[in-house]
Design a protein around this motif. Sequence first.
Motif, short mmCIF file in Angstrom:
data_model
loop_
_atom_site.label_atom_id
_atom_site.label_comp_id
_atom_site.label_asym_id
_atom_site.label_seq_id
_atom_site.Cartn_x
_atom_site.Cartn_y
_atom_site.Cartn_z
N ILE A 182 -13.56 -8.80 -38.61
CA ILE A 182 -13.77 -9.85 -39.62
C ILE A 182 -15.22 -10.33 -39.60
CG2 ILE A 182 -13.19 -12.22 -40.27
CD1 ILE A 182 -11.08 -10.18 -41.10
N ILE A 185 -17.33 -7.67 -41.35
CA ILE A 185 -17.17 -7.70 -42.81
C ILE A 185 -17.97 -8.85 -43.41
CG2 ILE A 185 -15.56 -8.00 -44.73
CD1 ILE A 185 -13.41 -6.73 -42.85
N SER A 192 -13.85 -10.59 -46.70
CA SER A 192 -12.99 -10.25 -45.57
C SER A 192 -11.54 -10.62 -45.82
CB SER A 192 -13.49 -10.93 -44.29
OG SER A 192 -13.52 -12.34 -44.44
N ALA A 204 -11.62 -15.24 -41.48
CA ALA A 204 -11.29 -14.40 -42.64
C ALA A 204 -11.29 -15.22 -43.92
CB ALA A 204 -9.93 -13.74 -42.44
#
Length: 224
Positions: A182, A185, A192, A204
């Motif tokens: 996460i 990303i 994410s 996230a």
Amino acid sequence: MMPKFETIKGVLFDLDGVITDTSVYHEQAWHELADQLQIDWQPAFAEQLKGVSREASLAVLLNATGHPNDYSAEQKAQFATEKNDRYLALLQQLSPAAIAPGMTAFLTALKAQNYRIGLASASKNAPFVLERLGLSDYFQARVDPATLRKGKPDPEIFSRCVALLGLQPAECLGIEDAQAGIQAINASGAVSVGIGAKDVLAAAQIRFETTAELTLANIRQQLK
């Protein structure tokens, strides 16, 4: 600020814990190596080993001894090889029955609606796993982790995957079940999507408890 759903053109997937749960095989193989090296297995290892490279995973175990430098580069390479050989043996039992709930339907929907699909897994065994699952044809791009300079949580693997798909980061969703993933990303600029518990994946931007909730309709609801 997150992009609108309509601007999303690609989806970047982690493998372990997202497409299939091979983490149980990874954990078993690492646990066996820890026993061999007389390292007491700690429950925290399971989360620390998620989503990171083989070399980084080995470092977690050796650091737990308090004497990680007692091992030569050749010994470390041998340990990693032994672990991987055991993991590959365990993977022989893998079949399409091991695909995560809802994942085949999600991949099919993405392909039908012309989303570009990429694999951003730190696993060097990812092509073999996809083949065993019968999912290879869904992926237009796969990052070779052997070509990367840095592992997750560095964004390199996701940035590379975005480029292979010919897209911009903000046009992509990245799906992960691990904290390191996460973070990677988010750092890449993609959106994410976490699969798992809120306390683990607090960073996230979108989160679902399980892969069964991973649908385009549910994602659209989050990107209004």
